[in-house]
Design a protein around this motif. Structure first.
Motif, short mmCIF file in Angstrom:
data_model
loop_
_atom_site.label_atom_id
_atom_site.label_comp_id
_atom_site.label_asym_id
_atom_site.label_seq_id
_atom_site.Cartn_x
_atom_site.Cartn_y
_atom_site.Cartn_z
N LEU A 48 0.85 -1.19 0.00
CA LEU A 48 0.00 0.00 0.00
C LEU A 48 0.89 1.24 0.00
O LEU A 48 1.89 1.30 0.71
CB LEU A 48 -0.91 0.03 1.24
N VAL A 49 0.50 2.20 -0.80
CA VAL A 49 1.25 3.46 -0.86
C VAL A 49 0.26 4.63 -0.83
O VAL A 49 -0.74 4.62 -1.55
CB VAL A 49 2.09 3.57 -2.14
N PHE A 73 5.09 -0.98 2.19
CA PHE A 73 4.24 0.20 2.42
C PHE A 73 5.13 1.43 2.38
O PHE A 73 6.29 1.40 2.78
CB PHE A 73 3.46 0.13 3.73
N SER A 74 4.55 2.47 1.88
CA SER A 74 5.34 3.67 1.68
C SER A 74 4.41 4.87 1.69
O SER A 74 3.24 4.77 1.32
CB SER A 74 6.08 3.58 0.33
N ARG A 75 4.94 5.96 2.15
CA ARG A 75 4.17 7.22 2.20
C ARG A 75 5.07 8.28 1.59
O ARG A 75 6.10 8.62 2.16
CB ARG A 75 3.81 7.53 3.65
N VAL A 76 4.72 8.74 0.45
CA VAL A 76 5.60 9.62 -0.32
C VAL A 76 5.41 11.06 0.13
O VAL A 76 4.28 11.50 0.40
CB VAL A 76 5.32 9.47 -1.84
N GLU A 77 6.51 11.79 0.20
CA GLU A 77 6.48 13.15 0.74
C GLU A 77 6.03 14.19 -0.30
O GLU A 77 6.07 13.94 -1.49
CB GLU A 77 7.88 13.53 1.25
N TYR A 78 5.63 15.33 0.27
CA TYR A 78 5.35 16.59 -0.41
C TYR A 78 3.96 16.67 -1.04
O TYR A 78 3.78 17.19 -2.13
CB TYR A 78 6.46 16.94 -1.43
N GLY A 79 2.98 16.14 -0.29
CA GLY A 79 1.59 16.38 -0.65
C GLY A 79 1.27 16.06 -2.10
O GLY A 79 1.69 15.04 -2.63
N GLY A 80 0.55 16.96 -2.75
CA GLY A 80 0.09 16.72 -4.12
C GLY A 80 1.21 16.44 -5.09
O GLY A 80 1.00 15.80 -6.12
#
Lengths: 387, 127, 297
Positions: A48-49, A73-80
């Protein structure tokens, strides 16, 4: 990694101003819809990302949807700016064997809940690197996305003799596209350039109609190997290229200290990378999904990605270049100005539909679609192609 | 005699009253005649000086007791300032007395409260 | 002076006992009596009929210009002033009249300090009560009237500092950026300067990206600038700000850019390229922002 991964499923909730449901529920609904679209079950998912500013943790979405073990799992930075980055991270995980099927998602009540366009005095709350960065701007009242972008827009106007009407033509085109897209919030509601000019000031030189809408909703995408995707329900949208980019001297929305303020160097980084890794050129792109939270940056992106020369975007747009029948139809779904502001994820879903041939404003002979993510911040991009 | 109330005396504290009494008592302190300076020092306005308060208490009692009365002492406890523009109202009661010495308690009130609480002793008629 | 020292001084002054002052400049006289009666609105005919002064005039005869009539009280009051007890309010005035003064009589005052009490907490502030007695002697050196006088000498409460509501848009500050905000308080526009290679940099940071030095210094900018870009913020409302307001990116001749408000300029006259000079705005008790005004204003 080139072409070895693909988007096999897309899913979304309705786009509204008040979903009436929690953000986690929206996320779960979109994820399940994307899996249904692909013909996969939650048990098939092992990655899931999402990206920052999403209130739903990956494990929470997994719990709600019945996804079991996660190996990635990963959560990529810098919003939009990370919208396409989620697909890049998912593709990397699939290509490297970290995971087999990864779902990317964005879910929020951005209109009825946390409105990103509103001032937030907490931006400078802590002396983190970002809190300190914001501290050179927020104390002066420069603290909304529209105002941050307006600073670039004014410089662009000055350098290239552009006008507010040049920005307005982008808004008019997006609303025209949305008018014939039933999923768009502004379905059936086009605007004229005069209406754009008459709309109230938000942050000069930006009028209200230069700013994208605020939306509640969720979108999810299923990424897996192209080979596997071929066996699934839908024809794959092949990930021909995926890139992230940040420029030298990069800041969040306020990169005012670099040599030039009339461009978007981070988008240039992304563009170079997309062209290099795909072997394609702007002439190979049938339609572009350009991140349109504010109209001026659509012009800048056309230039940074090489669809026209520096300072030529106003003319490109004035000549109908971004219309459905133009040289480069931009955002056939209506973009975030017209369809919905789901932080760029709805644009990726539109690219997939254009490849599949299932879009509301379907273009003919779509082979390659370029997609970009949020501008003014570290950003990302994709080239999706038919198999 | 004891318990007798004196008739009330009410004096409008015009700037003229405040200034002329200050000068008649040879008190040239600016807070008693210079409005701007008084305000700069944190006062609401110019205000009565103490020598005038003593004189008005004396007058209040002799107005009632008559020209033959002889004042023996005036003890004043000072309270809130009596500012120009306010009104100073005296009331009094006889609280003690023998043939040759009466004691009157006097209150002088302004809008802010008691300006002066006084005890005046006098001999009704000099023997 | 400490409180103890004030008491010591008071003790000495009390021990001096009664000190004669200068006699009244004029004998008891009819014009002053008449003037006084008129001012008081006192219609009592007894005084002028009998050639007597109203008793409450006792002090009037010897009112003096400041400093002419040294008494044991003066040194103590000066010491109290010097110790911060600068406020004064009279609390008691008790006069006893042995007889009425006669027209033609010359009165002479004599003063003695009788006590100092305190410090005490009062409604006006912490202070000392000083008490002294004055006796007026008439012809024949006999006392005509006496007065006990008491004042409160108090330390005025610090006037409530004018409380500005805290400005809601405070910067986050750490050791890499504090010098800038400290400079603003001193009306200095400080630009970080690498102590090794001299590279100027804004916004500042911990490392020189040119030479890797962490030795930082700062230079004070000339305060001149040119407007590089700007926005006029209208909506939505921003906490602590009245809309519309202008924020600009300002290019300094020193070679860096900085963001700040453009002030003291009609919004319609703001334009890229205009020459600006720095000025400073105190936003509340702790934050000063460097902002920019047209150079000619």
């Amino acid at each position: 990694m080139r072409a070895s991964t693909a988007i096999a499923g897309i899913g979304a909730t309705e786009f509204s101003k008040e979903s009436g449901r929690t953000e986690l529920r929206l996320a779960a609904e979109a994820v399940l819809a994307a899996l249904d679209d692909a013909g996969l079950s939650p048990g098939d998912v092992d990655g899931l990302v999402t990206y920052t500013q999403d209130a739903n943790q990956e494990i929470a979405v997994a719990r709600e949807t019945g996804i079991g073990d996660l190996t990635f799992f990963s959560r990529v930075e810098y919003g939009g700016g990370a919208a396409c980055g989620t697909v890049a991270h998912a593709a990397m995980a699939v290509a490297t064997g970290m995971a087999e099927t990864v779902v990317c998602y964005r879910a929020f009540n951005e209109r009825s809940g946390r409105r990103f366009g509103q001032p937030n005095a907490g931006l400078t709350g802590q002396p983190t690197s970002q809190g300190l960065e914001m501290s050179w701007h927020v104390p002066y009242g420069l603290m909304t996305p529209a105002a941050w972008v307006a600073m670039f827009a004014r410089r662009y106007m000055h350098v290239h003799d552009a006008t507010s009407e040049d920005f307005g033509r982008v808004a008019v085109a997006m609303r025209r596209h949305a008018a014939t897209n039933p999923a768009a919030w502004f379905h059936g509601r086009p605007i004229t350039l005069a209406e754009h000019q008459e709309s109230r000031w938000i942050a000069e030189p930006l009028h209200l109609l230069d700013c994208c809408q605020e939306s509640d909703g969720a979108v999810a995408l299923v990424v897996t190997s192209t080979e596997r995707a071929r066996d699934l329900r839908r024809s794959p949208a092949v990930i021909t290229a995926a890139a992230q980019g940040a420029g030298a001297g990069q800041m969040m929305m306020t990169s005012y200290y670099r040599d030039d303020m009339s461009g978007l160097p981070e988008m240039s980084v992304v563009g170079r990378r997309l062209w290099e890794t795909s072997g394609l050129s702007p002439a190979d792109i049938r339609t572009a999904i350009l991140y349109d939270h504010f109209t001026p940056f659509v012009l800048t992106q056309l230039e940074e990605l090489g669809f026209c020369g520096r300072g030529e975007a106003p003319g490109f747009v004035r000549d109908g270049g971004i219309e459905l029948d133009g040289r480069l139809p931009v955002n056939p779904h209506g973009g975030q100005l017209g369809e919905a502001y789901i932080h760029g994820m709805n644009g990726i879903a539109e690219a997939v539909r254009q490849i599949r041939g299932t879009a509301a404003n379907q273009l003919q002979n779509v082979t390659n679609v370029l997609v970009t993510a949020g501008t003014g911040v570290p950003t990302s991009g994709l080239i999706l192609s038919s198999d | 005699m004891i318990g007798t109330a004196l008739p009330e005396l009410s004096i409008e504290l015009t700037p003229t009253v405040v200034i002329s009494t200050a000068l008649a008592t040879r008190d040239f302190t600016p807070v008693h005649h210079d409005t701007a300076l008084a305000r700069a020092q944190g006062s609401k306005d110019i205000f009565l000086n103490i020598l005038t308060t003593m004189g008005l208490v004396e007058r209040y009692v002799t107005d009632w007791a008559g020209p033959r009365a002889v004042i023996r002492s005036i003890d004043v406890k000072l309270g809130v300032p009596a500012y120009a523009g306010d009104r100073l109202t005296f009331t009094g009661t006889v609280v003690a007395g023998a043939d040759d010495r009466l004691t009157v308690e006097v209150r002088g009130r302004v809008s802010l409260g008691d300006h002066a609480t006084a005890t005046v002793t006098f001999t009704p008629e000099e023997s | 002076m400490t409180d103890e020292e004030l008491h010591e001084l008071a003790g000495k002054q009390v021990a001096l006992g009664e000190m004669r002052g200068a006699p009244a400049p004029d004998p008891v006289n009819v014009p002053m009596i008449r003037h006084w009666l008129t001012a008081m609105g006192d219609t009592n005919p007894a005084y002028l009929d009998q050639g007597l002064a109203p008793p409450a005039m006792a002090q009037v005869w010897t009112m003096q210009g400041a400093g002419q009539n040294r008494s044991p009280v003066d040194d103590l009051l000066a010491a109290l002033n010097g110790s911060g007890y600068t406020g004064v309010v009279a609390t008691n005035c008790e006069q006893t009249y042995h007889r009425y003064a006669r027209v033609g009589e010359l009165l002479t005052p004599a003063t003695r300090l009788t006590g100092l009490a305190g410090p005490k907490r009062t409604a006006l502030g912490v202070g000392f009560f000083a008490t002294w007695n004055v006796t007026w002697y008439g012809d024949g050196d006999e006392p005509v009237a006496e007065m006990m006088f008491r004042v409160l000498k108090f330390r005025p409460r610090e006037p409530e500092p004018e409380r500005r509501p805290p400005y809601p848009l405070q910067p986050a500050v750490n050791q890499d950026t504090a010098f800038f905000w400290e400079g603003a308080k001193q009306e200095e526009l400080r630009i970080q300067c690498c102590a090794d290679c001299g590279e100027l940099r804004h916004p500042p940071g911990p490392m020189c990206s040119r030479c890797r030095s962490a030795n930082r210094s700062h230079t004070v900018a000339s305060g001149a600038g040119t407007l590089y870009s700007y926005v006029v913020h209208h909506h939505p409302p921003v906490p602590g700000r009245a809309t519309p307001f202008v924020v600009g990116v300002v290019e300094l001749p020193e070679g860096v850019r900085i963001v700040g408000n453009v002030v003291d300029c009609p919004i319609g006259e703001v334009e890229i390229g205009m020459r600006l000079k720095v000025t400073y705005r105190a936003m509340d008790d702790r934050l000063v922002l460097p902002v920019w005004a047209p150079e000619e204003s």
